[in-house]
Design a protein around this motif. Structure first.
Motif, PDB file in Angstrom:
ATOM      1  N   UNK A  85      37.954  55.607  40.031  1.00 17.20           N
ATOM      2  CA  UNK A  85      38.414  55.249  41.377  1.00 17.20           C
ATOM      3  C   UNK A  85      37.792  53.929  41.824  1.00 17.20           C
ATOM      4  N   UNK A  86      36.519  53.703  41.494  1.00 18.47           N
ATOM      5  CA  UNK A  86      35.861  52.435  41.838  1.00 18.47           C
ATOM      6  C   UNK A  86      36.542  51.273  41.115  1.00 18.47           C
ATOM      7  N   UNK A  87      36.918  51.492  39.847  1.00 15.73           N
ATOM      8  CA  UNK A  87      37.634  50.457  39.097  1.00 15.73           C
ATOM      9  C   UNK A  87      38.985  50.155  39.740  1.00 15.73           C
ATOM     10  N   UNK A  88      39.707  51.203  40.131  1.00 13.02           N
ATOM     11  CA  UNK A  88      41.010  51.013  40.785  1.00 13.02           C
ATOM     12  C   UNK A  88      40.861  50.248  42.097  1.00 13.02           C
ATOM     13  N   UNK A  89      39.795  50.544  42.816  1.00 12.51           N
ATOM     14  CA  UNK A  89      39.598  49.899  44.117  1.00 12.51           C
ATOM     15  C   UNK A  89      39.260  48.412  43.948  1.00 12.51           C
ATOM     16  N   UNK A  90      38.419  48.053  42.965  1.00 10.83           N
ATOM     17  CA  UNK A  90      38.145  46.624  42.764  1.00 10.83           C
ATOM     18  C   UNK A  90      39.420  45.903  42.336  1.00 10.83           C
ATOM     19  N   UNK A  91      40.225  46.540  41.494  1.00 13.87           N
ATOM     20  CA  UNK A  91      41.507  45.947  41.078  1.00 13.87           C
ATOM     21  C   UNK A  91      42.449  45.780  42.267  1.00 13.87           C
ATOM     22  N   UNK A  92      42.484  46.768  43.150  1.00 14.07           N
ATOM     23  CA  UNK A  92      43.360  46.690  44.324  1.00 14.07           C
ATOM     24  C   UNK A  92      42.900  45.593  45.279  1.00 14.07           C
ATOM     25  N   UNK A  93      41.593  45.496  45.493  1.00 17.80           N
ATOM     26  CA  UNK A  93      41.079  44.418  46.350  1.00 17.80           C
ATOM     27  C   UNK A  93      41.476  43.059  45.771  1.00 17.80           C
ATOM     28  N   UNK A 128      30.920  48.853  39.302  1.00 17.59           N
ATOM     29  CA  UNK A 128      32.031  48.149  38.662  1.00 17.59           C
ATOM     30  C   UNK A 128      31.978  46.691  39.097  1.00 17.59           C
ATOM     31  N   UNK A 129      32.063  45.783  38.135  1.00 18.25           N
ATOM     32  CA  UNK A 129      32.066  44.349  38.421  1.00 18.25           C
ATOM     33  C   UNK A 129      33.374  43.768  37.899  1.00 18.25           C
ATOM     34  N   UNK A 130      34.157  43.178  38.791  1.00 21.10           N
ATOM     35  CA  UNK A 130      35.398  42.507  38.414  1.00 21.10           C
ATOM     36  C   UNK A 130      35.308  41.075  38.901  1.00 21.10           C
ATOM     37  N   UNK A 131      35.433  40.133  37.988  1.00 27.18           N
ATOM     38  CA  UNK A 131      35.324  38.722  38.334  1.00 27.18           C
ATOM     39  C   UNK A 131      36.444  37.961  37.643  1.00 27.18           C
ATOM     40  N   UNK A 184      32.883  51.028  52.884  1.00 29.14           N
ATOM     41  CA  UNK A 184      32.882  51.601  51.537  1.00 29.14           C
ATOM     42  C   UNK A 184      31.819  51.017  50.605  1.00 29.14           C
ATOM     43  N   UNK A 185      31.063  50.014  51.070  1.00 36.84           N
ATOM     44  CA  UNK A 185      29.978  49.455  50.267  1.00 36.84           C
ATOM     45  C   UNK A 185      30.390  48.451  49.205  1.00 36.84           C
ATOM     46  N   UNK A 186      31.693  48.165  49.078  1.00 36.46           N
ATOM     47  CA  UNK A 186      32.146  47.170  48.102  1.00 36.46           C
ATOM     48  C   UNK A 186      31.780  45.778  48.595  1.00 36.46           C
ATOM     49  N   UNK A 187      31.502  44.880  47.650  1.00 33.51           N
ATOM     50  CA  UNK A 187      31.211  43.498  48.001  1.00 33.51           C
ATOM     51  C   UNK A 187      32.248  42.585  47.360  1.00 33.51           C
ATOM     52  N   UNK A 188      32.375  41.392  47.923  1.00 32.75           N
ATOM     53  CA  UNK A 188      33.321  40.398  47.424  1.00 32.75           C
ATOM     54  C   UNK A 188      32.679  39.029  47.535  1.00 32.75           C
ATOM     55  N   UNK A 189      33.148  38.104  46.703  1.00 35.07           N
ATOM     56  CA  UNK A 189      32.614  36.742  46.770  1.00 35.07           C
ATOM     57  C   UNK A 189      33.651  35.752  46.279  1.00 35.07           C
ATOM     58  N   UNK A 190      33.472  34.522  46.716  1.00 31.58           N
ATOM     59  CA  UNK A 190      34.232  33.389  46.201  1.00 31.58           C
ATOM     60  C   UNK A 190      33.255  32.238  46.064  1.00 31.58           C
ATOM     61  N   UNK A 191      33.343  31.522  44.951  1.00 30.19           N
ATOM     62  CA  UNK A 191      32.498  30.336  44.799  1.00 30.19           C
ATOM     63  C   UNK A 191      33.263  29.249  44.068  1.00 30.19           C
ATOM     64  N   UNK A 192      32.703  28.047  44.101  1.00 32.02           N
ATOM     65  CA  UNK A 192      33.444  26.882  43.613  1.00 32.02           C
ATOM     66  C   UNK A 192      33.436  26.703  42.104  1.00 32.02           C
ATOM     67  N   UNK A 219      34.534  41.073  42.787  1.00 32.25           N
ATOM     68  CA  UNK A 219      34.382  42.295  43.569  1.00 32.25           C
ATOM     69  C   UNK A 219      33.426  43.206  42.828  1.00 32.25           C
ATOM     70  N   UNK A 220      32.542  43.870  43.572  1.00 32.56           N
ATOM     71  CA  UNK A 220      31.563  44.780  42.976  1.00 32.56           C
ATOM     72  C   UNK A 220      31.574  46.067  43.789  1.00 32.56           C
TER      73      UNK A 220
END
Length: 134
Positions: free
Chosen positions: A5-13, A52-55, A99-107, A119-120
């Motif tokens: 479910x955590x994997x699905x949520x990072x993919x959905x984000x 789960x780490x998705x980058x 939900x405790x998920x984090x997100x980031x964007x960098x250059x 997303x983590x």
């Protein structure tokens, strides 16, 4: 929440924010992995939970469009309930307090036409609950 479910949520984000970015943007997977979590009172001892780490790299974005992509990412994440936890001229970090998920964007560092988004998940038990031995 179980690992799947955590994997699905990072993919959905990712899918939601990618659709909100100014196009054209090409996403190239950087890494989809898991990081082991550690015990709070023993920071070098794994506790069996995984995050789960998705980058993904966003390629082909000229430097003069980086600001527009950052702005779209920020606006979308704020609308999705995330809060900014840290911000600089080349990176923005967010956390969703619900939900405790984090997100980031960098250059993307030295790559002038590449941005990186990630997303983590929070630490989760693989099957959703702690094992009896853990």
């Amino acid at each position: 929440m179980p690992l799947a479910q955590a994997e699905q949520k990072t993919d959905a984000y990712f899918a939601d924010v990618f659709a909100a970015l100014p196009q054209p943007v090409t996403a190239v997977a950087d890494r989809d992995s898991g990081g082991m979590c550690v015990k709070g009172d023993a920071p070098s001892e794994e506790d069996g939970r995984i995050m789960v780490v998705t980058s993904d790299f966003l390629r082909g974005i000229p430097a003069d469009r980086h600001g527009a992509v950052f702005d779209a990412f920020r606006a979308h994440m704020l609308k999705a309930g995330f809060e900014v936890t840290s911000s600089s001229s080349d990176a923005v970090f967010f956390k969703n307090p619900k939900d405790g998920f984090t997100a980031s964007i960098d250059d993307g560092g030295d790559w002038t036409t590449t941005l990186t988004i990630g997303f983590v998940s929070p630490c989760v038990w693989p099957n959703g609950t702690e094992s009896p031995a853990g």
